[in-house]
Scaffold this active site. Structure first.
Site, mmCIF file in Angstrom:
data_model
loop_
_atom_site.group_PDB
_atom_site.id
_atom_site.type_symbol
_atom_site.label_atom_id
_atom_site.label_comp_id
_atom_site.label_asym_id
_atom_site.label_seq_id
_atom_site.Cartn_x
_atom_site.Cartn_y
_atom_site.Cartn_z
ATOM 1 N N SER A 138 0.836 -1.193 0.000
ATOM 2 C CA SER A 138 0.000 0.000 0.000
ATOM 3 C C SER A 138 0.882 1.257 0.000
ATOM 4 C CB SER A 138 -0.940 -0.049 1.219
ATOM 5 O OG SER A 138 -1.907 0.960 1.167
ATOM 6 N N ASP A 167 0.383 -4.332 -3.900
ATOM 7 C CA ASP A 167 -0.743 -3.409 -4.055
ATOM 8 C C ASP A 167 -0.345 -1.979 -3.675
ATOM 9 O OD1 ASP A 167 -3.216 -3.638 -5.240
ATOM 10 O OD2 ASP A 167 -4.333 -3.822 -3.373
ATOM 11 N N HIS A 244 -7.530 -5.299 -0.932
ATOM 12 C CA HIS A 244 -6.289 -4.581 -0.648
ATOM 13 C C HIS A 244 -5.616 -5.025 0.651
ATOM 14 C CE1 HIS A 244 -3.505 -1.231 -0.852
ATOM 15 N NE2 HIS A 244 -3.901 -0.770 0.326
#
Length: 318
Positions: A138, A167, A244
């Site tokens: 992230s 991600d 996610h």
């Protein structure tokens, strides 16, 4: 590439691994004249290390926005069981949109690894920093790319052998990047001197959980854009029907841990996505750090029988 014996990357490997927590009060495991003066880590670190005697490559994992490094313990133990030392710093507890402090801290921790890490590991374990992978999830993925690009004023002398974005996210949408922006929206613009790159995406990351919450990995600032800006060799996999945060531990405690189940569009359970991410990371590291590309090639060719999720998209730049 050459071959060596290995287990299925999507399951636990042959090495027993333990978790260690290192902070300013941690004591050295290896008592030598040099270790008595060894500096404590700049940030609290969660370490997953094999316990068997040997030299092991080192992987740093940077956590996502407002998450704890402990939320990645199952993923870390999975990767470590295949013969890697995992280092996950707690970069902050509270943070605003600017990631410059995280970039600075990551570079400082990388420099510390060369002088401090060896003294805090079990006596029979030696970190091989000539095989160092930088990874992040992230916002941590964005930070990893920022450190590797060395264009924001902070860098480390430690060479990055491979770079992994799990991600990765650079803001809330195109034109709404968090400072400093990493994405330039120029294809193949990441000049990383042919460093091998793995980018993993979540199929549900672009989907909002409900009208009250935006997508956790919005279009225009997510894994697709990061991969578009990569130069080869670069690999891109997207897991269908997983979200996610689905690579985190099953049991993430506290308010932040509970909210990790509520903020993003999620898959049915976390284990398949966590095993997918762990297996891809292991296969990629084995290929580019150890010279054993058998499992990565099988995944690429669609003939690996143990992939735990459906691969929605796959691209590679060589």
């Amino acid at each position: 590439m050459s071959s060596s014996s290995s287990r299925n990357a999507f399951e636990d490997g042959k090495y027993k691994s333990n978790l260690l927590t290192l902070d300013s009060s941690s004591r050295c495991c290896k008592i030598t004249p040099s270790s008595r003066a060894s500096p404590s880590p700049p940030k609290q670190l969660l370490v997953a290390t094999p316990v068997e005697e040997g030299d092991y490559p080192v992987v740093m994992l940077l956590h996502g926005y407002l998450l704890y490094n402990s939320f990645y313990s199952q993923l870390m133990l999975h990767v470590s069981s295949h013969g890697f030392i995992l280092i996950a710093p707690q970069l902050y507890s509270i943070a605003g949109p600017d990631t410059m402090d995280e970039i600075k801290s990551t570079a400082e921790i990388m420099d510390w690894l060369s002088v401090g890490l060896n003294h805090f590991l079990p006596a029979q374990v030696t970190p091989n920093l000539s095989k160092f992978a930088l990874s992040g999830h992230s916002r941590g993925g964005k930070t990893a790319f920022a450190v590797a690009l060395k264009k924001f004023g902070y860098s480390s002398n430690l060479k990055i052998s491979t770079l992994i974005g799990i991600d990765p996210v650079d803001g809330t949408g195109k034109g709404k990047q968090t400072p400093p922006p990493v994405l330039a929206y120029l294809p193949n613009s990441f000049d990383l001197d042919k460093t091998p790159i793995l980018v993993i995406g979540s199929g549900l990351g672009e989907t909002a959980r409900n009208p009250l919450f935006p997508p956790c990995a919005p279009p225009g600032v997510n894994h697709r854009e990061f991969f578009r800006e990569c130069q080869g060799p670069a690999w891109h996999f997207v897991a269908k029907d997983y979200g996610h945060l689905d690579m985190l531990d099953d049991d993430t405690k506290g308010i932040r841990g509970k909210s990790s189940y509520c903020l993003c569009k999620n898959g049915e359970e976390r284990r398949p996505m966590r095993r997918f991410v762990g297996g891809l990371v292991v296969s990629f590291l084995k290929a580019y750090l150890e010279g054993d590309d058998r499992e990565l090639v099988k995944i690429k060719d669609g003939c690996h029988e143990d992939v735990p999720v459906e691969i929605q998209e796959f691209e590679v730049i060589m």
